[in-house]
Design a protein around this motif. Structure first.
Motif, PDB file in Angstrom:
ATOM      1  N   SER A   1       0.825  -1.208   0.000  1.00  0.00           N
ATOM      2  CA  SER A   1       0.000   0.000   0.000  1.00  0.00           C
ATOM      3  C   SER A   1       0.861   1.262   0.000  1.00  0.00           C
ATOM      4  CB  SER A   1      -0.950  -0.002   1.198  1.00  0.00           C
ATOM      5  OG  SER A   1      -0.219   0.028   2.413  1.00  0.00           O
TER       6      SER A   1
ATOM      7  N   PHE B   1       2.196   2.907  -3.616  1.00  0.00           N
ATOM      8  CA  PHE B   1       1.423   3.823  -4.461  1.00  0.00           C
ATOM      9  C   PHE B   1       1.974   5.244  -4.429  1.00  0.00           C
ATOM     10  CE2 PHE B   1      -1.806   0.477  -3.969  1.00  0.00           C
ATOM     11  CZ  PHE B   1      -2.044   0.255  -5.311  1.00  0.00           C
TER      12      PHE B   1
ATOM     13  N   PHE C   1       4.827   5.286  -6.903  1.00  0.00           N
ATOM     14  CA  PHE C   1       4.235   5.100  -8.232  1.00  0.00           C
ATOM     15  C   PHE C   1       3.646   6.410  -8.748  1.00  0.00           C
ATOM     16  CE2 PHE C   1       3.226   0.267  -8.216  1.00  0.00           C
ATOM     17  CZ  PHE C   1       4.476   0.008  -8.746  1.00  0.00           C
ATOM     18  N   PHE C   2       2.910   7.101  -7.891  1.00  0.00           N
ATOM     19  CA  PHE C   2       2.286   8.358  -8.284  1.00  0.00           C
ATOM     20  C   PHE C   2       3.344   9.413  -8.606  1.00  0.00           C
ATOM     21  CE2 PHE C   2       0.596  12.548  -7.038  1.00  0.00           C
ATOM     22  CZ  PHE C   2      -0.384  12.666  -8.000  1.00  0.00           C
TER      23      PHE C   2
ATOM     24  N   GLU D   1      11.183   1.376  -6.289  1.00  0.00           N
ATOM     25  CA  GLU D   1      10.402   2.500  -6.804  1.00  0.00           C
ATOM     26  C   GLU D   1      10.824   3.814  -6.158  1.00  0.00           C
ATOM     27  OE1 GLU D   1       8.320   2.497  -9.355  1.00  0.00           O
ATOM     28  OE2 GLU D   1       8.665   0.363  -9.628  1.00  0.00           O
TER      29      GLU D   1
END
Length: 102
Positions: A4, A7, A10-11, A64
């Motif tokens: 979770s 994200f 990623f954004f 990431e």
């Protein structure tokens, strides 16, 4: 739970990727993604045997985040120039942003 948190990078990666493409720094993306793939594979070989499936989420988060940091580091000066440039308008009155290499 770990996935979770992925994200957020990623954004941010999506936004920074678009900025890098606008300022014509696609080579930075190639290096960031290539390095990210190599790092993720190496971390998976090390961490998955220890943490099982939780290791996959952890390596994804680390990879990431490092990709975002790399892209941000190498595009930060050019992003400042994007905001310094005056906005030009086209014939319909819509605002256009132009990036010119200095």
């Amino acid at each position: 739970k770990i996935l979770s948190w992925v994200f957020i990078p990623f954004f941010l990666k999506f936004l920074l990727e678009r900025i890098a493409l606008v300022i014509e720094k696609s080579s930075i993306l190639f290096i960031a993604y290539g390095g990210g793939v190599i790092l993720k594979i190496a971390l998976n070989f090390i961490i998955i045997p220890i943490w099982n499936y939780k290791g996959v989420g952890f390596t994804t988060l680390i990879t990431e985040s490092l990709i975002v940091a790399y892209i941000l580091f190498y595009t930060r000066k050019d992003m400042q120039r994007l905001y310094e440039k005056p906005v030009k308008k086209d014939f319909t009155g819509k605002s256009l942003f132009f990036y010119e290499e200095r």
